[in-house]
Design a protein around this motif. Structure first.
Motif, PDB file in Angstrom:
ATOM      1  N   GLN A 229      49.667  31.608  47.029  1.00 25.55           N
ATOM      2  CA  GLN A 229      48.298  31.839  46.989  1.00 25.55           C
ATOM      3  C   GLN A 229      47.503  32.663  48.054  1.00 25.55           C
ATOM      4  O   GLN A 229      46.783  33.628  48.087  1.00 25.55           O
ATOM      5  CB  GLN A 229      47.236  30.389  46.640  1.00 25.55           C
TER       6      GLN A 229
ATOM      7  N   ARG B 101      45.963  36.342  48.100  1.00 27.78           N
ATOM      8  CA  ARG B 101      44.578  36.661  48.629  1.00 27.78           C
ATOM      9  C   ARG B 101      44.653  37.639  49.663  1.00 27.78           C
ATOM     10  O   ARG B 101      43.794  38.424  49.887  1.00 27.78           O
ATOM     11  CB  ARG B 101      44.205  35.039  49.251  1.00 27.78           C
TER      12      ARG B 101
ATOM     13  N   ARG C 208      45.121  41.133  48.208  1.00 31.63           N
ATOM     14  CA  ARG C 208      43.940  41.435  47.583  1.00 31.63           C
ATOM     15  C   ARG C 208      42.805  41.905  48.589  1.00 31.63           C
ATOM     16  O   ARG C 208      42.337  42.996  48.433  1.00 31.63           O
ATOM     17  CB  ARG C 208      43.147  40.339  46.632  1.00 31.63           C
TER      18      ARG C 208
ATOM     19  N   SER D 269      44.814  44.484  38.977  1.00 27.92           N
ATOM     20  CA  SER D 269      46.279  44.396  39.238  1.00 27.92           C
ATOM     21  C   SER D 269      46.847  45.225  40.453  1.00 27.92           C
ATOM     22  O   SER D 269      46.155  46.000  40.830  1.00 27.92           O
ATOM     23  CB  SER D 269      46.901  45.023  37.919  1.00 27.92           C
TER      24      SER D 269
ATOM     25  N   TYR E 273      44.773  39.758  38.655  1.00 25.10           N
ATOM     26  CA  TYR E 273      43.735  38.892  39.084  1.00 25.10           C
ATOM     27  C   TYR E 273      42.725  39.276  38.015  1.00 25.10           C
ATOM     28  O   TYR E 273      42.338  40.310  37.468  1.00 25.10           O
ATOM     29  CB  TYR E 273      42.882  39.416  40.290  1.00 25.10           C
TER      30      TYR E 273
ATOM     31  N   PRO F 272      39.273  37.923  37.455  1.00 25.30           N
ATOM     32  CA  PRO F 272      38.154  37.334  38.136  1.00 25.30           C
ATOM     33  C   PRO F 272      37.395  36.398  37.117  1.00 25.30           C
ATOM     34  O   PRO F 272      37.378  36.789  35.740  1.00 25.30           O
ATOM     35  CB  PRO F 272      37.188  38.378  38.686  1.00 25.30           C
TER      36      PRO F 272
ATOM     37  N   THR G 285      46.776  30.441  39.890  1.00 26.85           N
ATOM     38  CA  THR G 285      45.449  29.437  39.534  1.00 26.85           C
ATOM     39  C   THR G 285      45.973  28.769  38.397  1.00 26.85           C
ATOM     40  O   THR G 285      46.664  29.153  37.582  1.00 26.85           O
ATOM     41  CB  THR G 285      44.213  30.337  39.440  1.00 26.85           C
TER      42      THR G 285
ATOM     43  N   PRO H 147      38.453  31.605  38.166  1.00 24.89           N
ATOM     44  CA  PRO H 147      39.304  32.970  38.370  1.00 24.89           C
ATOM     45  C   PRO H 147      40.673  32.646  37.730  1.00 24.89           C
ATOM     46  O   PRO H 147      41.147  31.381  37.710  1.00 24.89           O
ATOM     47  CB  PRO H 147      39.651  33.391  39.632  1.00 24.89           C
TER      48      PRO H 147
ATOM     49  N   SER I  44      44.707  33.886  37.889  1.00 22.78           N
ATOM     50  CA  SER I  44      45.547  34.899  38.608  1.00 22.78           C
ATOM     51  C   SER I  44      47.211  34.409  38.333  1.00 22.78           C
ATOM     52  O   SER I  44      47.458  33.197  38.697  1.00 22.78           O
ATOM     53  CB  SER I  44      45.288  34.691  40.173  1.00 22.78           C
TER      54      SER I  44
END
Lengths: 298, 298
Positions: free
Chosen positions: A61, A65, A68, A90, A131, A133, A168, A254, A256
């Motif tokens: 994770q 992050r 991103r 993506s 992702y 969201p 997630t 979210p 992911s």
């Protein structure tokens, strides 16, 4: 170029034809039980809840992050943003973006299972993080991954498996993957004609390579639907031709997942069946080096 | 015009304030058990699975289809089409379009329960069918119904309940209603300013009267989410101020529900708190005639 066993986007005619390739290839060995193998063969997927430990998952994770955040506002080709909101949807080639996801893509616990099901060495055809969201996440339309990889990347046969690792929780509220279990035994020849550089729009919102409503209804009437739901760290293995899609996400959660697509080294891409040049390296790798490890799977 | 107890869309300030009205009004009597009443009070909804018989449900479905088919391509104000596809999304005032849905809106099995919870006679503020077609059904954004009925229709207090009757199965695949149970005890003052004739866009895709992400996260962190799922013929009673919404629907299963909104005759609308003229009759009725039946509920 060999004969096109899986023609698609060759006109206005939709059709459903039989798969000629096995789902599970004979002769593999590895950690999966006979029951797990039989389940994958029948359903085209295998869900492994809480496969990675919470500590491992936390590391995935963190890198997700980081990737991103470093790409905010990026216009790179391998970063896809949501139509409308410009949020990152993506990111491709993540098995080369960071050490943790690179190691994950080569993790024996995954790759040994893939090699077992495909009874061969494998290389990574593609990797990505999706992702979705909260509040504004858009749907992913119905598709067989193989249809695109065949038409646009030239992969000749169905001998590929995707591994999705949940970054997630995937729950009933945030647009989990929906799979039609058993649909991998049929190939939907889609209507339409593929334009050059189709990937530029298709990755934001797929319109071509989507089964027509009657074909999808036929599959779902026959096989139903399941949702792949589970905690972060869960793993979903799924066949390259199983029909899947996911709804949008207005929930605050979210959603992911990171995907690695493994192709058999005995199934190297040819010229794309669309007649166009192959898609870029980040979508369909032309580096066929086997993932290290394994052996003894033949 | 009385003091505005529930201000909203009055600037750039979002806020969460306490509800001053009861959820269940004291003194009602009727068929609901003490447990059912306590559940509604706490959660702001009550789900009654398979409430209507298959035969009754079939009659509702027949009329629903008749209405939709008769309205294909309609440009009537009370027929809302999906942005993009022009498919029928909502039809209003259905309790006056056909005999079956009219009888349903006055059915004692529903109305006795509403009168019991609100401890007063009621009239129908609004009715509608929502069609969420398969493949292309769009989401309904998060909202409190009361926020709109207060700001745009002038309903002063929270003494209204909606009844939704499932005309198709509502399942995890076709974008079922998501409710944050307990959220009815808070009122989210939304940002923005309501333009005249706002309903012309809001019914196709609501943007105003939608809680900001922080407010929604606050509610969901506190109360979580549930999905109202069940067979056709099931009934959902829900408080006018409970926060709810639903995802889109790419599944092949259409999702269709008919809604009747009952307001207490002791809660008659005033001038809209937006300062504009009231919305049309099909959205907020100015015929305050009590639904017949009942009595003995005070």
């Amino acid at each position: 170029m060999s004969r096109d066993l899986y023609p698609s986007r060759q006109g206005n005619q939709s059709a459903i034809i039989d798969r000629v390739d096995p789902v599970v290839y004979a002769g593999g060995s590895g950690p999966l039980s006979a029951e797990e193998i039989a389940f994958f063969d029948q359903n085209g997927y295998l869900f492994l809840p809480c496969f990675f430990s919470p500590e491992e998952t936390k590391a995935f994770q963190g890198e997700m992050r980081q990737i991103r955040d470093s790409l905010h506002g990026s216009t790179r080709d391998d970063v896809i943003v949501e139509p409308g909101t410009q949020e990152v949807r993506s990111v491709f080639q993540v098995h080369q973006s960071g050490d943790t996801l690179k190691r994950l893509s080569q993790d024996d616990r995954i790759v040994d299972r893939i090699r077992q099901l495909l009874a061969s060495d494998v290389y990574i055809h593609q990797s990505r993080v999706n992702y979705k969201p909260g509040f504004k996440g858009k749907e992913f339309n119905w598709h067989s991954d193989f249809e695109t990889w065949h038409v646009e990347d030239g992969v000749p046969r169905m001998r590929m498996i995707s591994c999705s690792v949940a970054l997630t929780e995937n729950n009933e509220f945030n647009g989990p993957l929906m799979v039609s279990p058993g649909s991998q035994r049929h190939y939907v020849c889609c209507v339409g004609d593929t334009p050059q550089d189709h990937f530029r729009q298709s990755l934001a919102a797929q319109e071509l390579g989507v089964p027509d409503p009657d074909a999808l209804r036929w599959l779902v009437d026959r096989y139903g639907l399941i949702q792949a739901k589970g905690a972060a760290g869960s793993v979903l293995l799924f066949d390259c031709n199983v029909m899947h899609g996911s709804n949008g996400n207005i929930s605050p959660f979210p959603r992911s997942n990171v995907f690695f697509v493994y192709n058999s080294v005995e199934n190297i891409p040819q010229e794309p069946f669309s007649g166009h040049s192959p898609r870029p390296e980040f979508l369909g790798s032309r580096d066929f080096t086997s993932v290290a490890g394994g052996g003894g799977h033949h």
